[in-house]
Design a protein around this motif. Structure first.
Motif, PDB file in Angstrom:
ATOM      1  N   VAL A  75      40.903  41.179  48.932  1.00 50.27           N
ATOM      2  CA  VAL A  75      41.613  42.433  48.658  1.00 50.27           C
ATOM      3  C   VAL A  75      43.015  42.136  48.151  1.00 50.27           C
ATOM      4  O   VAL A  75      43.482  42.724  47.160  1.00 50.27           O
ATOM      5  N   HIS A  79      44.471  42.948  44.436  1.00 51.54           N
ATOM      6  CA  HIS A  79      45.649  43.816  44.363  1.00 51.54           C
ATOM      7  C   HIS A  79      46.789  43.123  43.614  1.00 51.54           C
ATOM      8  O   HIS A  79      47.474  43.745  42.780  1.00 51.54           O
ATOM      9  N   VAL A  83      44.789  45.284  40.356  1.00 54.91           N
ATOM     10  CA  VAL A  83      43.833  46.304  40.793  1.00 54.91           C
ATOM     11  C   VAL A  83      44.483  47.143  41.892  1.00 54.91           C
ATOM     12  O   VAL A  83      45.131  46.606  42.792  1.00 54.91           O
ATOM     13  N   GLN A  84      44.305  48.464  41.818  1.00 52.26           N
ATOM     14  CA  GLN A  84      44.863  49.329  42.855  1.00 52.26           C
ATOM     15  C   GLN A  84      44.284  48.959  44.219  1.00 52.26           C
ATOM     16  O   GLN A  84      43.128  48.567  44.325  1.00 52.26           O
ATOM     17  N   SER A  85      45.086  49.115  45.267  1.00 51.83           N
ATOM     18  CA  SER A  85      44.683  48.645  46.594  1.00 51.83           C
ATOM     19  C   SER A  85      43.417  49.332  47.090  1.00 51.83           C
ATOM     20  O   SER A  85      42.541  48.685  47.670  1.00 51.83           O
ATOM     21  N   ASP A  86      43.291  50.661  46.865  1.00 56.30           N
ATOM     22  CA  ASP A  86      42.095  51.351  47.339  1.00 56.30           C
ATOM     23  C   ASP A  86      40.858  50.900  46.571  1.00 56.30           C
ATOM     24  O   ASP A  86      39.769  50.765  47.143  1.00 56.30           O
ATOM     25  N   ALA A  87      41.016  50.641  45.272  1.00 57.83           N
ATOM     26  CA  ALA A  87      39.893  50.138  44.488  1.00 57.83           C
ATOM     27  C   ALA A  87      39.514  48.727  44.920  1.00 57.83           C
ATOM     28  O   ALA A  87      38.325  48.381  44.996  1.00 57.83           O
ATOM     29  N   ALA A  88      40.515  47.896  45.206  1.00 60.36           N
ATOM     30  CA  ALA A  88      40.251  46.534  45.669  1.00 60.36           C
ATOM     31  C   ALA A  88      39.484  46.542  46.983  1.00 60.36           C
ATOM     32  O   ALA A  88      38.514  45.786  47.160  1.00 60.36           O
ATOM     33  N   GLY A  90      37.578  48.963  48.090  1.00 59.40           N
ATOM     34  CA  GLY A  90      36.243  49.480  47.834  1.00 59.40           C
ATOM     35  C   GLY A  90      35.306  48.437  47.263  1.00 59.40           C
ATOM     36  O   GLY A  90      34.146  48.319  47.685  1.00 59.40           O
ATOM     37  N   VAL A  91      35.784  47.653  46.309  1.00 57.21           N
ATOM     38  CA  VAL A  91      34.948  46.632  45.678  1.00 57.21           C
ATOM     39  C   VAL A  91      34.564  45.539  46.674  1.00 57.21           C
ATOM     40  O   VAL A  91      33.390  45.163  46.803  1.00 57.21           O
ATOM     41  N   THR A  94      32.243  47.005  49.727  1.00 55.99           N
ATOM     42  CA  THR A  94      30.843  47.278  49.400  1.00 55.99           C
ATOM     43  C   THR A  94      30.073  46.012  49.055  1.00 55.99           C
ATOM     44  O   THR A  94      28.899  45.877  49.416  1.00 55.99           O
ATOM     45  N   SER A  95      30.725  45.086  48.381  1.00 56.87           N
ATOM     46  CA  SER A  95      30.033  43.856  47.965  1.00 56.87           C
ATOM     47  C   SER A  95      29.659  42.989  49.159  1.00 56.87           C
ATOM     48  O   SER A  95      28.499  42.575  49.312  1.00 56.87           O
TER      49      SER A  95
END
Length: 294
Positions: A75, A79, A83-88, A90-91, A94-95
């Motif tokens: 994360v 970041h 990459v935005q922290s919330d998107a980081a 999320g990726v 989930t992975s």
């Protein structure tokens, strides 16, 4: 101790351990990272089994700690790369969680672990899974595991209290005065990881998020002092466990779910009735100002 007592004690330990750890996550605006790590540690548990062929506590701790730190590292890496922290979050969340689910599905026939157990837990079975030493039953394994993690977390908070406090409120100043901010970050992630895996058998990965966030968030609305916030979060965690157990007993519903629900109920009450930040108190204060101006 009675069957009821063991369940309440287990839930209270989850509330205390998760509550005091969650305080630092809330202050650092990292609550969603708690959600991510509480899921990705599933991969750590399965990985620990594949390496050691055992689901004993120490192997789960190590596996969860490694994957929890990896989650925080990935994360942070994404970041820092833009990459935005919330998107980081999320990726990565989930992975790694999906990989853990796949491994559980592949090896579910060989190990006593399934996705429903990992996510939801079942605190009602905790009193029957006991720790036996020299032929004597010394209580549920979950109580021993949670108690050990609680002692570890309290020891780390006491030893690094000043550093954790400064990093939580002002990481830039902490870096300027020479505090190892990244070390404190990963220390907190380690505490979060072992807290989560210790709670798997009682409240599960999803419901432990409620105990990690709600008691600390409630305490945050009640005080501006970190030391008081830590104590209040522990008290609210215990109250959530006790009220949740009796609610579940009365309505014959999920015990762990009821404990998590009560944590949310107590937060809502605090949100409205907090002496300083509560909606009701703010409304009363504004109304009194309006009357004075008239």
């Amino acid at each position: 101790m009675s069957y009821e007592g063991w369940i309440i004690l287990t839930g209270s330990l989850v509330g205390i351990t998760s509550g005091i750890t969650g305080c630092f996550l809330i202050l650092r605006k990292m609550a969603m990272l708690a959600d991510a790590i509480s899921h990705t540690v599933l991969l750590g548990i399965v990985g620990a089994y594949l390496v050691s062929s055992s689901l004993e506590g120490i192997y789960m701790f190590v596996g969860a700690l490694v994957v929890g730190l990896l989650t925080a590292f990935f994360v942070q890496l994404l970041h820092s790369s833009g990459v935005q922290s919330d998107a980081a979050i999320g990726v990565v969340f989930t992975s790694l969680f999906a990989l853990g689910v796949i491994l559980v599905s592949m090896y579910a026939g060989k190990i006593h672990l399934d996705v429903d157990h990992a996510l939801m837990g079942e605190i009602a079975f905790v009193p029957w899974d006991t720790f036996v030493f020299a032929g004597m039953e010394l209580g549920p394994k979950a109580v021993w595991m949670l108690g050990t993690v609680l002692i570890i977390n309290i020891a780390l908070i006491v030893f690094f209290y000043k550093e954790l406090k400064i990093c939580a409120f002002d990481p830039e100043m902490a870096a300027a005065i020479g505090i190892p901010v990244m070390f404190m970050h990963y220390l907190l992630m380690g505490m979060l990881s072992i807290t989560t895996v210790a709670s798997f058998d009682s409240v599960g990965a999803i419901l432990v998020v409620a105990m990690l966030i709600a008691p600390g968030a409630s305490a945050y609305l009640l005080t501006d002092r970190l030391s008081v916030m830590l104590v209040l979060s522990a008290v609210i965690g215990i109250a959530s466990a006790v009220l949740g157990y009796y609610f579940a007993s009365f309505y014959n519903v999920s015990i762990s779910g009821s404990m998590a629900m009560m944590a949310g109920v107590l937060f809502v009450l605090t949100f409205f009735l907090s002496p300083k930040h509560g909606i009701v108190m703010k409304w009363i204060f504004r109304r009194s100002l309006t009357k004075e101006s008239l």
